[in-house]
Design an enzyme around this catalytic site. Structure first.
Site, PDB file in Angstrom:
ATOM      1  N   ASP A   1       8.480  55.588  64.544  1.00 19.62           N
ATOM      2  CA  ASP A   1       7.550  55.140  63.509  1.00 19.62           C
ATOM      3  C   ASP A   1       6.399  54.318  64.082  1.00 19.62           C
ATOM      4  O   ASP A   1       5.342  54.224  63.478  1.00 19.62           O
ATOM      5  CB  ASP A   1       8.306  54.298  62.467  1.00 19.62           C
ATOM      6  CG  ASP A   1       9.263  55.162  61.660  1.00 19.62           C
ATOM      7  OD1 ASP A   1       8.897  56.315  61.364  1.00 19.62           O
ATOM      8  OD2 ASP A   1      10.376  54.699  61.347  1.00 19.62           O
TER       9      ASP A   1
ATOM     10  N   PHE B   1      13.646  66.250  57.254  1.00 16.43           N
ATOM     11  CA  PHE B   1      14.996  65.713  57.408  1.00 16.43           C
ATOM     12  C   PHE B   1      14.912  64.227  57.074  1.00 16.43           C
ATOM     13  O   PHE B   1      13.861  63.619  57.244  1.00 16.43           O
ATOM     14  CB  PHE B   1      15.504  65.900  58.845  1.00 16.43           C
ATOM     15  CG  PHE B   1      16.146  67.240  59.081  1.00 16.43           C
ATOM     16  CD1 PHE B   1      15.385  68.397  59.118  1.00 16.43           C
ATOM     17  CD2 PHE B   1      17.521  67.342  59.259  1.00 16.43           C
ATOM     18  CE1 PHE B   1      15.977  69.634  59.326  1.00 16.43           C
ATOM     19  CE2 PHE B   1      18.120  68.575  59.472  1.00 16.43           C
ATOM     20  CZ  PHE B   1      17.356  69.722  59.502  1.00 16.43           C
TER      21      PHE B   1
ATOM     22  N   LYS C   1      12.344  59.428  49.676  1.00 16.73           N
ATOM     23  CA  LYS C   1      11.538  59.865  50.825  1.00 16.73           C
ATOM     24  C   LYS C   1      10.844  61.194  50.507  1.00 16.73           C
ATOM     25  O   LYS C   1       9.679  61.396  50.823  1.00 16.73           O
ATOM     26  CB  LYS C   1      12.468  60.025  52.033  1.00 16.73           C
ATOM     27  CG  LYS C   1      11.809  59.907  53.359  1.00 16.73           C
ATOM     28  CD  LYS C   1      12.837  59.838  54.482  1.00 16.73           C
ATOM     29  CE  LYS C   1      13.178  58.399  54.848  1.00 16.73           C
ATOM     30  NZ  LYS C   1      14.129  58.308  55.967  1.00 16.73           N
TER      31      LYS C   1
ATOM     32  N   ASN D   1      14.623  56.949  70.778  1.00 18.90           N
ATOM     33  CA  ASN D   1      15.767  56.890  69.864  1.00 18.90           C
ATOM     34  C   ASN D   1      16.834  57.869  70.366  1.00 18.90           C
ATOM     35  O   ASN D   1      16.636  58.567  71.354  1.00 18.90           O
ATOM     36  CB  ASN D   1      15.336  57.196  68.421  1.00 18.90           C
ATOM     37  CG  ASN D   1      14.712  58.566  68.302  1.00 18.90           C
ATOM     38  OD1 ASN D   1      15.355  59.576  68.570  1.00 18.90           O
ATOM     39  ND2 ASN D   1      13.446  58.614  67.910  1.00 18.90           N
TER      40      ASN D   1
ATOM     41  N   LYS E   1       6.853  61.530  50.527  1.00 18.90           N
ATOM     42  CA  LYS E   1       6.163  62.369  51.523  1.00 18.90           C
ATOM     43  C   LYS E   1       5.643  63.664  50.910  1.00 18.90           C
ATOM     44  O   LYS E   1       4.773  64.311  51.432  1.00 18.90           O
ATOM     45  CB  LYS E   1       7.107  62.688  52.680  1.00 18.90           C
ATOM     46  CG  LYS E   1       7.653  61.422  53.362  1.00 18.90           C
ATOM     47  CD  LYS E   1       8.117  61.688  54.772  1.00 18.90           C
ATOM     48  CE  LYS E   1       8.753  60.455  55.368  1.00 18.90           C
ATOM     49  NZ  LYS E   1       8.672  60.418  56.826  1.00 18.90           N
TER      50      LYS E   1
HETATM   51  N1  CTP Z   1       8.644  62.188  60.274  1.00 14.50           N
HETATM   52  C1  CTP Z   1       7.439  62.593  60.759  1.00 14.50           C
HETATM   53  N2  CTP Z   1       6.583  61.696  61.309  1.00 14.50           N
HETATM   54  C2  CTP Z   1       6.921  60.401  61.389  1.00 14.50           C
HETATM   55  C3  CTP Z   1       8.186  59.966  60.900  1.00 14.50           C
HETATM   56  C4  CTP Z   1       9.024  60.896  60.356  1.00 14.50           C
HETATM   57  O1  CTP Z   1       7.116  63.797  60.697  1.00 14.50           O
HETATM   58  N3  CTP Z   1       6.078  59.529  61.932  1.00 14.50           N
HETATM   59  C5  CTP Z   1       9.520  63.172  59.624  1.00 14.50           C
HETATM   60  C6  CTP Z   1      10.817  63.456  60.344  1.00 14.50           C
HETATM   61  O2  CTP Z   1      10.677  64.553  61.240  1.00 14.50           O
HETATM   62  C7  CTP Z   1      11.743  63.782  59.199  1.00 14.50           C
HETATM   63  C8  CTP Z   1      11.220  62.923  58.055  1.00 14.50           C
HETATM   64  O3  CTP Z   1       9.881  62.620  58.390  1.00 14.50           O
HETATM   65  O4  CTP Z   1      11.621  65.126  58.778  1.00 14.50           O
HETATM   66  C9  CTP Z   1      11.961  61.664  57.795  1.00 14.50           C
HETATM   67  O5  CTP Z   1      12.173  60.941  58.981  1.00 14.50           O
HETATM   68  P1  CTP Z   1      12.925  59.550  58.914  1.00 14.50           P
HETATM   69  O6  CTP Z   1      12.928  58.937  60.284  1.00 14.50           O
HETATM   70  O7  CTP Z   1      14.210  59.710  58.184  1.00 14.50           O
HETATM   71  O8  CTP Z   1      11.976  58.770  57.934  1.00 14.50           O
HETATM   72  P2  CTP Z   1      10.865  57.740  58.119  1.00 14.50           P
HETATM   73  O9  CTP Z   1       9.635  58.235  57.479  1.00 14.50           O
HETATM   74  O10 CTP Z   1      10.727  57.330  59.531  1.00 14.50           O
HETATM   75  O11 CTP Z   1      11.400  56.558  57.210  1.00 14.50           O
HETATM   76  P3  CTP Z   1      12.390  55.338  57.555  1.00 14.50           P
HETATM   77  O12 CTP Z   1      12.371  55.174  59.048  1.00 14.50           O
HETATM   78  O13 CTP Z   1      11.782  54.208  56.829  1.00 14.50           O
HETATM   79  O14 CTP Z   1      13.727  55.732  57.012  1.00 14.50           O
END
Ligand code: CTP
Length: 399
Positions: free
Chosen positions: A276, A323, A337, A208, A341
């Protein structure tokens, strides 16, 4: 902590030398005695008269100055202070320090001192990124030199990137931390940063656009407040902050293992843009084109590291900050979120292409906690980081 301390301040010749004047003022306000040394090149940027007036003492410049030597020999000068600060530290001065060259008063003092040394590098971004400077930085770090900055930002030369000297107040905080006085002294903070790369085969991966700039800035701000920082980073373009314990990983699953391995921590900040999904059964060999056929990738879900740590029960860091990168309905999605979480705070930002935030220099965030949603004005990522670090320091009990 700073009251009554004595600092030997070496000003080398870079455009950021003008900020040394403000640094002197801030130190003097805090009851610090400052003995200034200027390199010959520094005279091109600030006058000894201004430096001397602000310090309330003479400026030392020449190695073989008979009057100065009679008053205080250079060896004595190198040892009289509690801490030696170099601000700005140019690429040239860092190179001399790394090889132990002593060809003027400043470098001789740096070689002769028996006191801790803190440098605030300042240079053009390409000079900072150059392998020679990075090699010198690693050498200096290995020698126990404390490093404050540099920050990302617009530079006097018109370019953008890391190389801008830390702000005077950041240097003051780093000096305070060097004396054991930062509010996060004795605290361990874990920070995740950067993207993750999920391999498809040995040469291709899914990634990303995260640069790691925000996570790096947060780690730097926490270090400046005296925290011990473990920095778990994916393959980011931003260089990791000096002074952190850096653990470099590639995939989300490696990041999760590194995070668990780094606990316990007093606080954890999850700034990484974690993928993800990973590709199930990533190929050991490069996938070849087959005529008319397209490869089919099967995805598996990656561990949600933030959710895991937020919900871990015993051993959970006292404060868990996530974040939320969103492209629409930022506050609503981020609030959901946080609840899902179960982290303590979520720092929500709009990463839609129109915002220019992902990979950019500024951030506009809303911090969501038990006390509601608080939107901060759009500011540099460094400034967001400093504000967040101050808030983390306020939230953690003093040791
Ligand atoms: N995060 C994490 N582990 C993952 C995905 C996300 O620790 N596998 C953490 C990121 O570091 C951030 C937070 O979760 O602090 C939110 O990340 P974000 O990408 O916004 O959320 P997602 O859980 O991936 O949700 P979505 O993609 O559906 O918005």
């Amino acid at each position: 902590m700073l009251q009554g301390k004595h600092i030997l301040l070496i000003i080398s010749g870079g455009i950021a030398a003008f900020k040394a004047l403000d640094l002197i003022r801030r130190l003097r306000e805090r009851g610090v005695r400052v003995t200034p040394v200027m390199t010959a090149a520094a005279h091109e940027f600030v006058t000894p008269l201004s430096v001397s007036a602000l310090c309330g003492t003479k400026v030392f410049t020449e190695l073989f100055d008979l009057t100065s030597e009679a008053e205080m020999g250079h060896i004595e000068l190198s040892r009289a202070a509690d801490l030696v600060v170099v601000a700005p530290a140019t690429a040239n001065l860092m190179a001399k320090m790394a090889i132990g060259q002593a060809d003027d008063l400043a470098t001789t003092l740096l070689l002769a001192t028996d006191k801790p040394v803190l440098i605030a590098p300042a240079m053009n971004v390409r000079m900072w990124d150059h392998p020679a400077t990075q090699r010198n930085l690693a050498t200096l770090r290995g020698d126990g030199i404390l490093i404050c900055g540099p920050n990302d930002g617009d530079m006097a030369c018109g370019e953008f990137g890391p190389g801008r000297m830390a702000e005077p107040l950041e240097i003051v905080a780093a000096i305070d931390a060097a004396f054991g006085g930062g509010p996060l002294q004795g605290k361990h903070v874990l920070v995740t940063s950067g993207p993750t790369h999920e391999p498809i085969d040995p040469v291709r991966y899914i990634a990303n656009r995260s640069s790691g700039a925000q996570g790096t800035a947060v780690a730097r701000a926490l270090l400046n407040l005296g925290a011990r920082v473990t920095f778990v980073t994916g393959p980011a373009t931003a260089p990791p902050p000096a002074g952190a314990n850096v653990i470099a990983v590639e995939t989300a699953r490696q990041m999760r293992d590194a995070v668990h391995g780094a606990l316990p921590a007093d606080a954890a900040v999850f700034a990484a843009a974690v993928a993800d999904w990973h590709v199930v059964g990533a190929s050991d060999q490069k996938i070849k084109k087959t005529k008319g056929g397209l490869p089919t990738l099967q995805f598996g879900e990656n561990p949600d590291i933030l959710a895991e740590i937020s919900q871990m029960g015993a051993g959970r860091p006292g404060l868990v900050v996530g974040f939320a990168a969103e492209t629409e309905d930022v506050i609503a999605h981020a609030t959901a979120k946080r609840a899902r979480k179960r982290c303590d705070w979520i720092v929500a930002n709009d990463v839609s292409p129109a915002s220019g935030i992902m990979g950019g220099t500024e951030n506009a965030v809303t911090v969501i906690s038990d006390s509601g949603a608080e939107t901060w004005p759009r500011m540099a990522k460094d400034a967001v980081a400093r504000q967040l670090a101050d808030r983390i320091a306020a939230a953690l009990e003093p040791t």
